[in-house]
Design a protein around this motif. Structure first.
Motif: not given
Ligand SMILES: [Zn+2]
Ligand SMILES: *Cc1c(COP(=O)(O)O)cnc(C)c1O
Length: 379
Positions: A6, A9, A22, A24
């Protein structure tokens, strides 16, 4: 082995995880250590799969290919620009008519290897045509989301490849939102979200390196919307540099339309975020992307090659397309943003005569004959 990671993150995933972003929510990338044995590459067929050690698809039997890649790198016709060393790379001679085939062959081959039975994508242009063609080669079901108002003519190639065209009422944004929602369930074969697409476009650089007798050029002039060719080109040369195949990276000169130039604004005004841009209709529709999600990567790539960003007007595009068509090269108005930028680079001394400069001609003119016919009043 390669990993998905990613950009935000930094979380890592196995490269064979069937995800396109990702957990996230941010964008993924893949880092590959290309190990080339030149002697071995040379024995293989002249298509982009000759670089298989650099491509994160591991079972040869799953590769979906029409023999794409290894497009001609030609001297510019009739000695235009005299002593300058300029080469055109004829990307429009790809199976579906644009360089997007590079990304699509790798992305759909990966999907095939992962056993994915259905993909989706939101575009009405060259990316969708490429994704649709390679999906049908693999017998993979393919949904293409387009705004309801999209002209029927633009969808013919996509429909002929057998994709399911899904018309979404409302704006372009509504189409993106609908596709995004559907992509919670279905693998997203998006040319800008999906990291495997960039693994394909990086072969553009490997070919140039081979065609220049294992050297990097000095400059590459790249039309830039979402940056799939730009980031691929950067990745390709980066991998060659990391393995000492070349010494320095070519300078990347990104080109945008005056009517939609977020990368230009960020680069030249040192912006920390993407500006709000209202796209106006213009001739370079293929690069009229107001919010390229990988803008940070694009800016970093340009900076780390000591490159720059130019913008060109519709007038310049029109003049340039006329000029090169009259010399036998028929490409899309979007692609003419690069040749228009070339003229600017020479006029403003951005490139020098002794340097090697590469200009990709990204999409075939026949894709846009209707539009070109209207531009010059033939129809
Ligand atoms: Zn991420
Ligand atoms: C997609 C495309 C571009 C721009 O590519 P990005 O990935 O959006 O930067 C340029 N020319 C043609 C013909 C294209 O199809």
């Amino acid at each position: 082995m390669e990993k998905l990671f990613c950009l935000k993150c930094k979380k890592e995933f196995d490269v064979n995880t069937p995800i396109w972003r990702c957990t996230c929510g941010s964008i993924l990338d893949i880092e590959v250590e290309s190990k080339f044995v030149i002697r071995r590459i040379k024995q293989r067929e002249k298509n982009l799969w000759r670089y298989l050690e650099a491509l994160p698809v591991y079972s040869r039997s799953k590769v979906l290919s029409f023999g794409e890649g290894f497009t001609p790198l030609i001297d510019i016709p009739s000695g235009r620009y005299g002593e300058y060393r300029i080469l055109f790379k004829l990307e429009f001679l790809s199976p579906t008519g644009s360089f997007k085939d590079r990304g699509a062959t790798v992305l759909l081959s990966k999907a095939n290897e992962l056993g994915i039975k259905k993909v989706l994508c939101d575009s009405s242009g060259n990316a969708a045509a490429a994704v649709a063609a390679y999906a049908s080669l693999g017998g993979i079901d393919c949904d293409i989301y387009v705004p309801e108002y999209t002209e029927a003519g633009k969808l013919v190639q996509i429909s002929m490849y057998g994709a399911n065209v899904i018309k979404v009422p409302g704006s372009r944004q509504d189409t993106s939102d609908a596709a995004f929602k559907a992509a919670q369930e279905i693998y997203f074969a998006s040319h800008f979200w999906n990291p495997f697409f960039f693994q394909g476009t990086k072969t553009f650089s490997f070919e140039i390196w081979e065609q220049l007798n294992y050297h990097a050029p000095d400059n590459i002039i790249i039309p830039t919307g979402h940056g799939t060719l730009l980031l691929g080109a950067f990745k390709g040369f980066e991998e060659l540099r990391k393995t000492q195949m070349i010494e320095k990276l070519p300078r990347i000169i990104a080109v945008q339309s005056e009517s939609c130039a977020p990368i230009y604004e960020i680069f030249h005004n040192n912006l920390k975020d993407i500006p709000d841009i209202k796209v106006q209709d213009n001739l370079a529709e293929g690069i009229s992307i107001s919010r390229p999600i990988r803008w940070m990567q694009i800016i970093d790539a340009i900076k780390s090659t000591s490159g720059t960003v130019l913008k060109v007007s519709d007038e310049e595009i029109k003049e340039s397309l006329r000029e090169w068509s009259s010399k036998g090269l028929y490409f899309e108005p979007t692609s003419a943003s690069a040749t228009a930028a070339l003229a600017k680079c020479i006029k403003e001394n951005i490139i020098q005569p002794e340097e090697f400069t590469i200009v990709p001609l990204t999409g075939f003119g026949l894709k846009a004959t209707d539009k070109i016919g209207h531009m010059y009043h033939y129809i």
